[in-house]
Scaffold this motif. Structure first.
Motif, PDB file in Angstrom:
ATOM      1  N   LEU A   1      -9.712 -31.594  55.383  1.00 23.61           N
ATOM      2  CA  LEU A   1     -10.962 -31.607  54.626  1.00 23.61           C
ATOM      3  C   LEU A   1     -12.143 -31.231  55.510  1.00 23.61           C
ATOM      4  O   LEU A   1     -13.014 -30.441  55.111  1.00 23.61           O
ATOM      5  CB  LEU A   1     -11.190 -33.001  54.021  1.00 23.61           C
ATOM      6  CG  LEU A   1     -12.534 -33.215  53.307  1.00 23.61           C
ATOM      7  CD1 LEU A   1     -12.703 -32.247  52.160  1.00 23.61           C
ATOM      8  CD2 LEU A   1     -12.656 -34.662  52.834  1.00 23.61           C
ATOM      9  N   ALA A   2     -12.197 -31.788  56.712  1.00 19.76           N
ATOM     10  CA  ALA A   2     -13.292 -31.477  57.631  1.00 19.76           C
ATOM     11  C   ALA A   2     -13.296 -30.000  57.995  1.00 19.76           C
ATOM     12  O   ALA A   2     -14.361 -29.376  58.102  1.00 19.76           O
ATOM     13  CB  ALA A   2     -13.172 -32.333  58.891  1.00 19.76           C
ATOM     14  N   LEU A   3     -12.114 -29.424  58.181  1.00 20.66           N
ATOM     15  CA  LEU A   3     -12.024 -27.994  58.505  1.00 20.66           C
ATOM     16  C   LEU A   3     -12.456 -27.133  57.327  1.00 20.66           C
ATOM     17  O   LEU A   3     -13.106 -26.096  57.499  1.00 20.66           O
ATOM     18  CB  LEU A   3     -10.600 -27.644  58.927  1.00 20.66           C
ATOM     19  CG  LEU A   3     -10.154 -28.231  60.276  1.00 20.66           C
ATOM     20  CD1 LEU A   3      -8.654 -28.073  60.455  1.00 20.66           C
ATOM     21  CD2 LEU A   3     -10.892 -27.550  61.430  1.00 20.66           C
ATOM     22  N   LEU A   4     -12.096 -27.542  56.116  1.00 13.12           N
ATOM     23  CA  LEU A   4     -12.514 -26.793  54.924  1.00 13.12           C
ATOM     24  C   LEU A   4     -14.025 -26.847  54.752  1.00 13.12           C
ATOM     25  O   LEU A   4     -14.647 -25.852  54.358  1.00 13.12           O
ATOM     26  CB  LEU A   4     -11.825 -27.352  53.683  1.00 13.12           C
ATOM     27  CG  LEU A   4     -10.354 -26.962  53.503  1.00 13.12           C
ATOM     28  CD1 LEU A   4      -9.757 -27.701  52.309  1.00 13.12           C
ATOM     29  CD2 LEU A   4     -10.214 -25.460  53.301  1.00 13.12           C
ATOM     30  N   ILE A   5     -14.629 -27.991  55.040  1.00 14.51           N
ATOM     31  CA  ILE A   5     -16.089 -28.104  54.962  1.00 14.51           C
ATOM     32  C   ILE A   5     -16.739 -27.119  55.934  1.00 14.51           C
ATOM     33  O   ILE A   5     -17.690 -26.410  55.589  1.00 14.51           O
ATOM     34  CB  ILE A   5     -16.536 -29.545  55.271  1.00 14.51           C
ATOM     35  CG1 ILE A   5     -16.100 -30.486  54.140  1.00 14.51           C
ATOM     36  CG2 ILE A   5     -18.057 -29.617  55.457  1.00 14.51           C
ATOM     37  CD1 ILE A   5     -16.336 -31.953  54.438  1.00 14.51           C
TER      38      ILE A   5
END
Length: 313
Positions: free
Chosen positions: A192-196
């Motif tokens: 999720l952090a990488l997608l953000i």
């Protein structure tokens, strides 16, 4: 403006807007802040120390190599700092500092500066440094030292999600895997952090959606056809950081639209072949580096012909 009827010519990548290199590099660093914060939350001092070691080493390496090569030192473009951060995120928090330092030196000094500097590298520098240390591991086995003891953290003793998947062990649920799950490299902590971070870079116009989308799509389809769980393969290992941040690199990715799709599909195919039929670790890194080597061929095969230019038979 062209002078005396001559057109200025430069090498790819070409920017459509007046974006300074330093601004673009800083935007990528900003895009990596979410995954860095999640890593620090899980691994605390281990993550902070690893990031600091790699970024300082990267900056010093660029200064030394550019001085030796007689080039102007340009730390202000932040490319070396970014490479160091990438190297840190590709490692487990308890990696030997010596290993991380040498990986960073290889990334910045060899893969970037010795081949001509920023914009001239054929291979992604951070992945080059990481994979080089895997191949050179036997040479460093006798001198590598462990990470300093910065306190006990249960998270660092957990197997990575990809190791759990490859070993047929019980996996966390999809939501836990997607939001945050400790184990493995710093960059594996939170898809999720990488997608953000990826959405931020896309909005800034720094990455093209075709490369990560084709990688994700290929991995999903191949996992399904091979009887694997597609969701776990998307969320585990270095696939997220590789597809979003590494494979989309301006310099080492194709510049044509169809070339980006070929590039992404090929990476996804290689990732699944390595994960299913070979030891499952580092498949993403090897796959991207292999396809980096074929980028000139892909660009040549997919380029648009100039007006009235005859096709090559």
């Amino acid at each position: 403006m062209a002078k005396k009827g001559k057109l200025p010519v430069s090498s790819a990548p070409f920017l459509k807007e007046e974006v300074f290199i330093g601004t673009a590099m800083r935007d990528v660093i900003i895009g990596l802040i979410p995954i860095s914060l999640v890593s620090i939350y899980f691994y605390r001092g281990y993550a902070i120390m690893l990031m600091a070691i790699c970024m300082v080493t990267a900056a010093l390496t660029e200064v030394v190599f550019r001085k030796i090569l007689g080039k102007e030192v340009r730390l202000k473009d932040c490319s070396a700092i970014l490479t160091g951060l990438f190297v840190a995120l590709l490692y487990q928090p308890t990696v030997s500092p010596i290993t991380a330092i040498f990986a960073t030196i290889l990334a910045v000094g060899v893969a970037k500066e010795l081949v001509g500097g920023l914009g001239m590298n054929r291979f992604n520098p951070a992945l080059f440094g990481r994979v080089s240390m895997i191949l050179l591991a036997p040479l460093f086995a006798g001198i590598a030292i462990g990470s300093p003891n910065l306190g006990t953290i249960d998270a660092i003793t957990k197997a990575s999600p990809l190791a759990l998947l490859g070993g047929g062990m019980e996996m966390p649920n999809y939501l836990q895997m997607f939001v945050a799950f400790p184990g493995g490299a710093l960059s594996e902590s939170s898809p999720l952090a990488l997608l953000i971070g990826g959405v931020y870079l896309y909005k800034k116009g720094h990455i093209n959606w075709r490369v990560p989308a084709s990688i994700f799509g290929t991995v999903f389809i191949m996992a399904f056809l091979l009887g694997q769980d597609p969701i776990y393969h998307l969320l585990s290992g270095g696939l997220m950081i590789g597809a979003i941040f590494m494979a989309t690199d301006w310099v080492t990715a194709p510049i044509t639209t169809s070339g980006k799709l070929i590039f992404g599909v090929s990476i996804g195919f290689l990732v699944m072949i390595i994960r299913v039929f070979l030891p499952p670790t580092e498949g993403v890194a090897f796959s991207i580096l292999i396809m980096n080597a074929f980028v000139p061929v892909i660009d040549k095969a997919t380029r648009h012909l100039a007006f009235l230019e005859p096709k090559q038979i």
